[in-house]
Design a protein around this motif. Structure first.
Motif, PDB file in Angstrom:
ATOM      1  N   ASP A  91       3.944   5.506  -5.598  1.00 26.08           N
ATOM      2  CA  ASP A  91       4.079   5.655  -6.692  1.00 26.08           C
ATOM      3  C   ASP A  91       3.257   7.315  -7.182  1.00 26.08           C
ATOM      4  N   ILE A  92       1.547   6.576  -7.427  1.00 24.40           N
ATOM      5  CA  ILE A  92       0.239   7.824  -7.463  1.00 24.40           C
ATOM      6  C   ILE A  92       0.834   8.925  -7.443  1.00 24.40           C
ATOM      7  N   LEU A 149       0.778  -1.606  -0.497  1.00 24.90           N
ATOM      8  CA  LEU A 149       0.309   0.187  -0.062  1.00 24.90           C
ATOM      9  C   LEU A 149       1.116   1.673  -0.276  1.00 24.90           C
ATOM     10  N   HIS A 173       2.120   2.010  -3.698  1.00 21.47           N
ATOM     11  CA  HIS A 173       1.265   2.289  -4.355  1.00 21.47           C
ATOM     12  C   HIS A 173       1.239   3.595  -3.837  1.00 21.47           C
ATOM     13  N   LEU A 174       1.378   4.158  -2.779  1.00 23.82           N
ATOM     14  CA  LEU A 174       1.247   5.682  -2.626  1.00 23.82           C
ATOM     15  C   LEU A 174       2.002   6.600  -3.355  1.00 23.82           C
TER      16      LEU A 174
END
Lengths: 556, 132, 223, 307
Positions: free
Chosen positions: C210-211, C204, C207-208
């Motif tokens: 990445d965002i 998680l 991914h953040l």
């Protein structure tokens, strides 16, 4: 032979320093924030003493400026923000939920040490340089004056982490760790308010984090984002600062609402009036609190459009807050009001906080704020809300849960005398400041015109009375640890789980068996036998057996 | 087994998403090469939001997750917007009533200097946003 | 109360069930993620305010950032997100080899990202485009005369650039530490379909990261 | 204490009275509600005090109507207050187009004023009575805030940006100007006066300012407006050392060096103060590079003349 409890099951220093027990962490927080309060309080007395007369009284202008800055930084970041959530939240919240601990005990302990580290870093500023510029750190003064700012910003950044972790922990605990039967509608209002507080901690604190990073870089490298000399915008800094610091006011005041709700219910032996409204409005206030930060900036040079929007939303917060006060008063209606020390603080809160609230409405009026902004009126309003709100409530909560935390009763007579001293001292200190402010006395002034002398002297005298009251509290509470009467498991006859389902002081694991909740937190009519518990009652378990309502589908 | 109900995203879905993400990345670079004027920003943001949404909903499995986590994420995003919008209420409308100049003193000085030099530095003139 | 015999090893004493523990951890992680989002929001607000004020400067300065390198890094990070998601999938189906391979791949992608970032930074620092007071563009390379970029508010743009990508890079670094740690644990066989919470949480987080980059890339490099 | 009792100072501009009216409206509404709440509280405490440990209470059914009243009535009240405050705020921020304009510069720790007629002064602001005056303000260093309580006006003064404030004084008189944004060591000394004079007196004052003064008098004037916040001339210690005792003596600095105080020492201290900080004092003085050559000469002459 006394029962095993969280205090005596292991007495080694190591067992305290590395404890994962939320109760012990709460106690360690209590010691730490009390020391911050003591340091901040002594600074406040020095500041008030300097203001006994115009010109130099006991210290130079630079010393004075540093004193009020340090007073504010300590009181706000090291005392008032962690005070209720980290001390009483930690101690009480898991027990009120019927949980064995918070969701993340290791993160909980980490947050305590992060807090200590942050405070230590911030205080390093004193050794390295000066702490100047007030707690608001407005640029470009803060970034141009001294390297002390580097340590203060780093310290505040680190303490912010601690605050985030505490809030995060509580939100998850409340969502995931409630005992069977403890529905959202049966949560004690203290839990509701800590829940709202935690939301603010999680959402707002990161922004002060990035603000402190940028301020730090501005001072260290000159990145030009907030520094007008490089084309940056100092008003943008104020937006950043208040995006956190206004919601932070709710971090300070919402937990106080929770304590007052619990106290009013318990000591009126009555359901808290408008339970749902009081509960949900805490959450609503937490969210709306993010939309009003610009009311600190009506004369800062922000656009008039901004000022008008922020002013309007400010009133939207005022209304639920006002209705809450009415609900608390209404709780006593047809109750049985027991004027023990904690209740005295609750009643005191209703008085002082209301004044803080009404003066807040005055400050929210655009045109009137232009005159009152940055004067002693704001200083007085702020202290009526922070001290008259948070600290008075925290004192009430401390007295209320003291028997549970320590197993000892404090001296009730001294408690009442001290409460009276605090009440008188507080009002004598801060009420004259409203008048000073309307007459035009600006805040953060080392020197003042002779016409303000009388009111300043009155205010200083009040602060000494307040100081005496607070030291008296410290004295009898410490005394009670050694000589206090042994407390029964439920001396106040309260209905929440920390009083009805565990021993005093609580068991290391809180409960021998997971409690099952079958009634609301203030359903006194369902438990008439509870009231008037004797302070010296015996072992908690026997009493519990008598008072617990029948557990339909008991654990097996 | 208690974990049986945890959602397992099929590899096929993951592959579809990563292909879409790669395609969108190329698309955003491509559109930025074109001159779309004011739409430049909007298109780039729209693509970034789409990509972010794909990552959040599938890679982070928020789509299949407990609702409360989606609410948490939504509130976080909402407050970023609040922060941005309310700050812009000020910065985009400075001096709306007080009639003082919109530009900063530094900009005005730079513009004056550029004018005085008689040999206008195009950059300095371009960045001068004072009223006249 | 359930007897201790029913407690799996990973279950801490204050939780009633594995599910409760998993849900709590995951919710805690989501809460932590929104604090990260709000931390970055400060930078996005700064960016927007200055972009609205000085659009020409921001347009002009973005030219100095190489969209090829930025685009490459975007692809690298997206790929790493994909491998994390795959890793979690393999953990859920008890495929240890798949899990370990994907975790290692993720770690390597993170390394590539930072190496590219290093080249980008050093190319700018060489020409006096630094964070803070030392900002003084000079020199010529690839037909670009850096001195012409020494205009008002260019410093703000690059401050924002460095602080945003710097904080983001710091998160990548932290992520690499996390992935090194869970890769070792995965190799030791700590994770099964019954317990893979650390993988899920690190995923998680990653991914953040990445965002955030998904937004940084167009804002800084493209528009 | 003036017409308002002890809460507010005298109201001296056209808008100040209107601000006060709003203040009093909020004040009295708040006081009445507050008193009602406190009385209700005391009544309940006495009426429903605990009689015995065995008191039995029954839950009270809340009246929805009552709850509604408590939400609706305050909402109406605050909307009135908001609209009223909004209207006045717009007036406070919108200077009439025919205002007499003065440029104001805040700097640590004094106010400087530049009049359209080319007059440059500091400390005291002279304005004509009965004429709208608009101040265009900026700061030379950190944030300041321009506050005149009797005018009910306040506005932060920022570096690198102009902000403005306006007023129309109704009576001839003097009022204190305060700085209300914390700005460092002598923040509380950053005072000035607004001197409101008649149109004729104002014209005469402008005339007078344009005449040349002998150096010592010019120096005295500069001293009063620029230096007196931090330096006494009676030998006492303020933020900086007193000015009347040192000329011709040996000065010891915080870095251990020393020099004899002569004309060039004074000049250097004014223009580059941090180079020679007298022992025992904080390096708090900013450079006064904005002073004209005549003003510096005047100051030197004035300080020499002190005893």
């Amino acid at each position: 032979m006394s029962q095993v409890n969280y205090l005596n099951h292991d007495k080694s220093i190591k067992s305290w320093l590395f404890t994962l027990d939320h109760k012990r962490i709460g106690i360690m927080y209590l010691v730490a924030v009390s020391l911050s309060f003591l340091a901040g309080g002594i600074l406040a007395l020095l500041v008030r003493t300097e203001l006994l007369g115009p010109g130099e009284t006991i210290m130079s202008a630079d010393t004075y400026n540093q004193s009020f800055t340090l007073h504010a930084v300590l009181m706000i970041f090291a005392f008032i923000i962690p005070a209720i959530p980290a001390v009483m939240g930690n101690f009480v919240l898991p027990i009120q939920l019927g949980a064995k601990d918070v969701a993340f005990p290791r993160i909980n302990l980490a947050s305590f040490y992060i807090y200590l580290a942050g405070a230590a870093i911030a205080l390093t500023a004193l050794v390295v340089g000066r702490v100047d510029g007030g707690w608001t750190f407005y640029t470009p003064y803060s970034t141009s004056v001294d390297d002390g700012i580097l340590f203060i910003t780093a310290g505040v950044f680190v303490m912010g982490f601690s605050s985030i972790l505490t809030g995060l922990n509580f939100i998850v605990t409340i969502h995931k760790m409630r005992a069977p039967g403890l529905t959202w509608n049966r949560l004690p209002l203290f839990i509701w308010s800590i829940y709202a507080t935690s939301i603010v901690q999680v959402l707002a604190t990161p922004v002060i984090g990035i603000t402190m990073v940028l301020l730090f870089l501005e001072r260290l490298l000159g990145i030009g984002i907030f520094d007008p000399a490089l084309g940056g915008d100092p008003v943008l800094f104020q937006h950043f600062f208040w995006f956190y610091s206004h919601p932070a006011v709710y971090i300070m005041i919402l937990p106080a609402f929770g304590i007052i709700s619990d106290l009013m219910g318990t000591f009126s032996r009555q359901q808290v009036s408008g339970y749902k409204f009081v509960a949900l409005s805490s959450v609503a206030i937490a969210f709306l609190g993010f939309l009003v930060w610009g009311h600190h900036m009506f004369v800062s040079g922000q656009s008039a459009l901004s000022s008008i929007i922020f002013s309007l939303i400010t009133y939207l917060i005022g209304i639920p807050t006002g209705v809450k006060v009415i609900n608390w008063v209404q709780t006593m209606y047809k109750g049985s009001v027991w004027l023990q020390t904690p209740m005295l603080y609750a009643l005191m809160f209703l008085f002082t906080f209301s004044i803080g609230g009404f003066t807040g409405i005055m400050l929210g009026v655009l045109a009137v704020d232009v005159h009152l902004h940055d004067t002693y009126f704001v200083v007085a309003h702020f202290h009526y809300v922070m001290m008259g709100g948070n600290v008075i409530a925290a004192l009430g909560g401390l007295h209320y849960w003291w028997p549970k935390m320590t197993g000892k009763m404090f001296n009730e007579t001294l408690g009442r005398i001290a409460a009276a001293l605090v009440f008188i001292g507080f009002n004598v200190t801060f009420f004259p400041q409203f008048i000073l402010g309307t007459r035009g006395m600006p805040r953060r002034y080392y020197d003042y015109l002779p016409e303000f002398t009388n009111l300043h002297v009155l205010s200083s005298v009040g602060s000494y009375i307040l100081g005496v009251g607070l030291f008296l509290i410290l004295g009898y509470l410490l005394h009670s640890l050694f000589r206090g009467k042994k407390a029964g498991s439920n001396p106040w006859g309260a209905l929440t789980l920390e009083w009805t389902h565990t021993t005093t002081p609580p068991d290391p694991h809180n409960f021998h068996e997971t409690p099952i909740v079958t009634r609301g937190p203030y359903d006194y009519h369902l438990a008439p036998e509870l009231f008037g518990g004797d302070g010296a009652a015996g072992d908690g378990h026997e009493e519990e057996a008598e008072v617990t309502v029948p557990r339909g589908q008991a654990t097996s | 087994m208690s974990h049986a109900e945890h959602h397992i995203t099929p590899i096929k879905t993951l592959v579809q998403v990563i292909v879409a993400l790669f395609a969108l990345t190329i698309l955003t670079v491509a559109t930025s090469r074109l001159d779309l004027g004011a739409f430049d920003v909007l298109v780039a943001l729209a693509i970034a939001l789409t990509k972010g949404a794909l990552v959040v909903s599938v890679f982070m499995a928020l789509k299949y997750d407990n609702k409360v986590n989606a609410v948490v994420f939504g509130i976080g995003a909402l407050f970023v917007i609040v922060f941005l919008a309310f700050t812009l209420f000020d910065t985009a409308f400075r001096g709306d009533l007080s009639n003082t100049t919109e530009g900063t003193i530094m900009e005005q000085k730079a513009a004056e200097e550029a004018l005085q030099q008689r040999e206008p530095d195009p950059a300095a003139l371009q960045f001068n946003r004072s009223n006249e | 109360m359930a007897s201790t015999a029913e407690h799996p090893v990973h279950l801490q004493h204050h939780f009633v069930s594995s599910d409760q523990q998993f849900d709590a951890s995951k919710m805690g992680m989501w809460l932590f993620l929104i604090t990260e989002i709000l931390l970055f929001s400060g930078m996005f607000v700064t960016y927007t305010v200055y972009r609205v004020w000085y659009p020409e400067v921001f347009d002009g300065m973005a030219v100095l950032l190489d969209w090829r390198l930025g685009g490459l890094n975007t692809l690298v990070l997206l790929a790493s997100s994909f491998t994390v998601a795959l890793g979690i999938h393999y953990a859920q189906v008890d495929n240890k080899k798949g899990l370990v391979t994907n975790l290692i791949l993720t770690f390597l992608f993170a390394c590539v990202f930072l190496v590219v970032k290093y080249f980008e930074y050093s190319a700018k620092i060489e020409h006096g485009i630094v964070l803070g007071d030392g900002f003084a563009p000079h020199g010529v390379s690839h037909g670009v005369d850096y001195a012409t970029y020494d205009v008002m508010f260019a410093q703000q743009f690059f401050s924002i650039y460095y602080v945003m990508t710097g904080i983001h890079g710091f998160h990548v670094l932290v992520g690499m530490g996390l992935f090194a740690w869970i890769t070792i644990r995965a190799m030791k066989g700590h994770f099964t379909s019954a317990y893979y919470t650390p993988v899920e949480l690190c995923g998680l987080y990653w991914h953040l990261v990445d965002i955030i980059w998904i937004f940084l890339f167009p804002l800084l490099y493209l528009i | 204490m003036g017409e308002n009792g002890f809460w507010l100072p005298e109201a001296s501009t056209t808008l100040a009275g209107e601000v006060d009216a709003l203040f009093w409206f909020v004040f009295w509404v708040s006081t009445v509600i507050f008193a009602a709440v406190v009385l209700a509280k005391l009544y309940f405490v006495v009426k429903y005090r605990r009689r015995s440990e065995k008191d039995v209470t029954t839950p009270v059914h809340e009246s929805k109507a009552l709850e509604a009243i408590w939400i609706v009535v305050p909402t109406i009240l605050v909307l009135i207050v908001f609209t009223w405050g909004f209207d006045l705020f717009v007036q406070l921020n919108s200077a009439p187009p025919d205002s007499y304009q003065i440029t104001v510069r805040g700097k640590q720790w004094t106010w400087e004023y530049e009049y359209a007629e080319g007059v440059l002064t500091a400390g005291d602001l002279y304005v004509p009575v009965g004429r709208p005056v608009k101040l265009n303000m900026s700061s030379a260093d950190v944030l300041h805030s321009f506050f005149v309580p009797e005018f009910r006006i306040k506005q932060d003064v920022l570096p690198n940006r102009y902000t403005s404030v306006w007023f129309k004084a109704e009576n001839v008189g003097e009022h204190t100007i305060y700085c209300t944004e914390y700005c460092g060591t002598a923040h509380s000394g950053m005072l000035g006066k607004v001197v409101v004079v008649s149109e004729e007196d104002f014209a005469a004052w402008i005339q007078e300012q344009n005449q040349d003064l002998p150096p010592t008098e010019l120096g005295q004037q500069v001293y009063k407006t620029q230096c007196a916040v931090c330096h006494a001339i009676d030998g006492s210690r303020k933020i900086g050392p007193p000015l009347n005792v040192f000329y011709g003596t040996e000065r010891v600095f915080s870095d251990g060096s020393s020099t004899t105080a002569d004309d060039s020492y004074i000049r250097n201290s004014i223009l580059n103060p941090s180079s020679q900080v007298v022992e025992g004092y904080a390096p708090a003085m900013p450079p006064f590079s904005a002073l004209s050559a005549q003003q510096v000469d005047g100051l030197v002459a004035y300080i020499k003349s002190l005893e």
